[in-house]
Design an enzyme around this catalytic site. Structure first.
Site, PDB file in Angstrom:
ATOM      1  N   GLU A  66     -10.722   5.423  20.733  1.00  0.00           N
ATOM      2  CA  GLU A  66      -9.460   6.063  20.348  1.00  0.00           C
ATOM      3  C   GLU A  66      -8.650   4.825  21.619  1.00  0.00           C
ATOM      4  O   GLU A  66      -9.154   4.236  22.529  1.00  0.00           O
ATOM      5  CB  GLU A  66      -9.496   6.895  21.742  1.00  0.00           C
TER       6      GLU A  66
ATOM      7  N   LYS B  78     -13.438  20.678  20.433  1.00  0.00           N
ATOM      8  CA  LYS B  78     -11.925  20.057  21.493  1.00  0.00           C
ATOM      9  C   LYS B  78     -11.725  21.067  22.637  1.00  0.00           C
ATOM     10  O   LYS B  78     -10.555  22.880  21.958  1.00  0.00           O
ATOM     11  CB  LYS B  78     -11.203  19.079  20.737  1.00  0.00           C
TER      12      LYS B  78
ATOM     13  N   ARG C 253      -7.185   7.063  11.340  1.00  0.00           N
ATOM     14  CA  ARG C 253      -7.790   7.604  11.620  1.00  0.00           C
ATOM     15  C   ARG C 253      -7.560   8.069   9.742  1.00  0.00           C
ATOM     16  O   ARG C 253      -8.334   8.477   9.133  1.00  0.00           O
ATOM     17  CB  ARG C 253      -7.178   9.730  12.281  1.00  0.00           C
TER      18      ARG C 253
ATOM     19  N   LYS D 100     -11.462  14.114  26.610  1.00  0.00           N
ATOM     20  CA  LYS D 100     -10.465  13.834  25.163  1.00  0.00           C
ATOM     21  C   LYS D 100      -9.483  13.137  25.928  1.00  0.00           C
ATOM     22  O   LYS D 100      -8.852  13.820  26.509  1.00  0.00           O
ATOM     23  CB  LYS D 100     -10.122  15.127  25.288  1.00  0.00           C
TER      24      LYS D 100
HETATM   25  P1  AMP Z   1      -6.496  16.094  17.709  1.00  0.00           P
HETATM   26  O1  AMP Z   1      -5.669  15.216  17.927  1.00  0.00           O
HETATM   27  O2  AMP Z   1      -6.111  17.732  19.161  1.00  0.00           O
HETATM   28  O3  AMP Z   1      -7.048  17.539  16.605  1.00  0.00           O
HETATM   29  O4  AMP Z   1      -7.663  16.148  18.709  1.00  0.00           O
HETATM   30  C1  AMP Z   1      -8.635  15.888  18.315  1.00  0.00           C
HETATM   31  C2  AMP Z   1      -8.614  14.094  18.170  1.00  0.00           C
HETATM   32  O5  AMP Z   1      -9.281  13.658  19.598  1.00  0.00           O
HETATM   33  C3  AMP Z   1      -9.535  13.467  17.303  1.00  0.00           C
HETATM   34  O6  AMP Z   1      -8.547  12.644  16.793  1.00  0.00           O
HETATM   35  C4  AMP Z   1      -9.162  11.888  18.898  1.00  0.00           C
HETATM   36  O7  AMP Z   1      -8.172  10.797  18.808  1.00  0.00           O
HETATM   37  C5  AMP Z   1      -9.042  12.328  20.072  1.00  0.00           C
HETATM   38  N1  AMP Z   1     -10.348  11.901  20.976  1.00  0.00           N
HETATM   39  C6  AMP Z   1     -10.300  12.242  21.713  1.00  0.00           C
HETATM   40  N2  AMP Z   1     -11.414  11.651  22.718  1.00  0.00           N
HETATM   41  C7  AMP Z   1     -12.640  11.701  22.231  1.00  0.00           C
HETATM   42  C8  AMP Z   1     -13.324  12.162  22.022  1.00  0.00           C
HETATM   43  N3  AMP Z   1     -14.499  12.009  23.766  1.00  0.00           N
HETATM   44  N4  AMP Z   1     -14.588  12.011  20.787  1.00  0.00           N
HETATM   45  C9  AMP Z   1     -13.589  13.147  19.899  1.00  0.00           C
HETATM   46  N5  AMP Z   1     -12.354  12.577  19.469  1.00  0.00           N
HETATM   47  C10 AMP Z   1     -11.664  11.952  20.847  1.00  0.00           C
END
Ligand code: AMP
Length: 553
Positions: free
Chosen positions: A295, A420, A267, A247
């Site tokens: 990303e 996640k 996004r 991530k």
């Molecule tokens: P959050 O912002 O904490 O809700 O986490 C989701 C975000 O993680 C996504 O919107 C992406 O911007 C980010 N992200 C980073 N690495 C990945 C990955 N390998 N797959 C999907 N999302 C990712």
């Protein structure tokens, strides 16, 4: 607009889902194609289709000023009626209905000319495109002048992005299916891939739903991940072997490419290409055309640097050459939404292909420096996931996104196909609802934030309930900038405390959440601190009360 508003009121007036759908379907059937498209978009609580970057909406200040002007109300009247309902549309209705009542009392016969749905949307377009705030107020006031209080109420609600009539996007899709006798699953699919419920409604009307495709340079809502508490929970939910990707802590971006034309979308579907010319330049020579998901990060050759460095580059519309050299950006690809099978061939959608196939297509792409593929492992147990998590952290990444290899790409959906797992420290995305001047060094700046999450209990949807208060952990420059913003967007002053427009999303870190009577949500955070501003998130993307309840110990 009047018949639309009446339908919306009827929908609000019944709690039975089947009745809501029947009312909508009957109304939608009566419309010509252009009005149909706009009506459906408005019923999802948006002025423009989801894939349209103009969806950002209009500031509260413009709404407040325009309504006060049209209602001949004194300055401040809007804020006062707003306090009664916490609903800007209802506040507009109250003031405009009072104006009409007063005119009638004076013997005037009050009539309103009304405006067609495409006219209302054209007015919205002019409003969001107007540069000067005063011009926005003038345009909005001119629109409101033509409408009766009910239609004006819904115009304000649509502009604010929230209808509060108990209508989820899913019900609009069901109504489209029912209006034209098409399977709802096909309507839903068309909405997902076009990012435009209006376009899907037109296709349904003409029995062309199967022609729905993602289009280049029309960004789709990105697929989202659901939070997981720990590796055990993920191992229970996902069949082995799991696909665990690092991530990355950067900025989500969709890359659209057709020949030399490369564009990047955030996004929230804004075009951010000008902020990342180095990434667009790096991608330009690649031979494929299509749409990728990934990303944006700071990248020195192939190694990824901390997010804090990227923050220096953000906020500038176009970074200087010195900034580009000092903080070079790169792109980590983790998904393919559409790709040309071979250079020069037309782009084919991949949304309905499993992740295994989408990843295989990504692996076969030639990639220049600073455009890399996400790191992927295949653990088959909770212990394996923990090891992958530690390795991802050791590479400087935030944690893991664990994906079901058989899953399809579902734009805008937060399902269980992606889970996640973040750093041990929990964070929640909250909306700032109140601010106060700070103490000591922070005296004179609005550095104490009171923030809220979205109430998602049936019957309360759309309300914001406070969950904590924290001194800002932002930089001095950010606090100064936010102070100016909050001063300009104060709804009401209550001594030191200012009630502000609930539009700023912040990511709040904390140690624990517990039941408490201190805040309206019924929960309070222990040691909350503002981790960062989330300008990429809208208030309707903030976390919910049920997420808070799930995290409470
Ligand atoms: P959050 O912002 O904490 O809700 O986490 C989701 C975000 O993680 C996504 O919107 C992406 O911007 C980010 N992200 C980073 N690495 C990945 C990955 N390998 N797959 C999907 N999302 C990712």
């Amino acid at each position: 607009m009047r018949p639309w508003a009446e339908t919306a009121s009827d929908v609000a007036g019944t709690s039975r889902t089947s009745e809501k759908i029947a009312l909508l379907a009957e109304y939608l059937r009566s419309l010509d194609p252009d009005s149909l498209a706009v009506a459906c978009v408005f019923f999802t609580g948006r002025p423009f289709p989801a894939a349209d970057p103009r969806s950002a909406g209009v500031g509260w200040a413009a709404v407040r000023e325009a309504v006060e002007r049209v209602a001949s109300a004194r300055p401040g009247a809007f804020g006062e009626v707003y306090d009664r309902s916490s609903d800007p549309g209802r506040a507009a209705y109250d003031l405009l209905a009072a104006r009409d009542a007063e005119r009638e009392r004076l013997g005037e016969r009050v009539t309103h000319p009304d405006a067609s749905l495409p006219e209302v949307q054209a007015a919205f377009a002019a409003i969001v495109e107007a540069r000067r705030p005063a011009a926005r107020v003038d345009l909005l006031a001119a629109l409101l002048e033509r409408l009766d209080p009910l239609a004006a109420m819904y115009v304000v609600k649509v502009l604010g992005g929230e209808l509060r009539i108990g209508l989820r996007e899913g019900l609009v899709e069901s109504a489209i299916g029912s209006a034209f006798g098409r399977p709802v699953a096909e309507v839903r699919h068309a909405v997902m891939v076009t990012g435009d419920v209006g376009e899907a409604a037109r296709l349904a009307r003409d029995d062309r739903l199967r022609e729905a495709r993602p289009s280049l340079f029309r960004p789709l809502q990105p697929m989202l991940a659901s939070p997981a508490r720990d590796a055990d929970e993920i191992a229970r939910r996902m069949p082995a072997p799991m696909w665990a990707e690092d991530k990355y802590d950067g900025i989500r971006a969709q890359m659209h490419k057709l020949g030399e034309d490369v564009r990047l979308y955030s996004r929230d579907l804004h075009d951010v290409t000008r902020q990342f010319p180095d990434v667009a330049d790096a991608a330009r020579p690649m031979s494929w055309d299509g749409i990728l998901d990934g990303e944006l990060l700071v990248m020195d050759d192939a190694s990824i640097l901390p997010f804090a460095r990227l923050q220096n580059r953000l906020g500038r519309v176009a970074p200087s050459p010195a900034m580009l050299a000092e903080v070079p950006a790169g792109y980590v690809i983790f998904d393919a939404i559409a790709l040309s099978p071979a250079p020069g061939e037309p782009v084919i959608p991949l949304l309905d292909a499993p992740l295994t196939e989408r990843r295989a297509r990504l692996e076969s792409l030639e990639r220049p420096d600073r455009i890399v593929l996400g790191h992927l492992e295949h653990p088959d147990s909770a212990a394996g996931l923990d090891a992958a998590f530690d390795a991802a952290r050791a590479r400087g990444n935030e944690g893991l996104v664990v994906k079901d290899p058989t899953s399809l790409y579902t734009p805008g959906r937060r399902g269980l196909a992606w889970l996640k797992l973040k750093k041990a420290l929990a964070t929640l995305d909250c909306v700032v609802v109140g601010v106060e001047v700070g103490h000591g060094k922070r005296h004179g700046v609005l550095s104490d934030y009171t923030f809220a999450v979205r109430d998602d209990r049936p019957g309360h949807e759309g309300a914001l309930v406070t969950v904590g208060k924290a001194y800002s952990g932002l930089t001095d420059a950010e606090i100064a900038e936010m102070t100016r913003w909050f001063e300009a967007h104060t709804l009401r002053r209550l001594g030191r405390y200012r009630l502000v427009e609930p539009t700023v999303v912040v990511e709040v870190a904390f140690d624990r959440i517990q039941a408490s009577t201190r805040h309206a949500s019924g929960y309070a955070m222990r040691f909350p601190r503002i981790a960062r501003l989330r300008p990429d998130k809208r208030p309707d993307e903030a976390d919910t009360l049920s997420t808070v309840a799930g995290l409470a110990t």
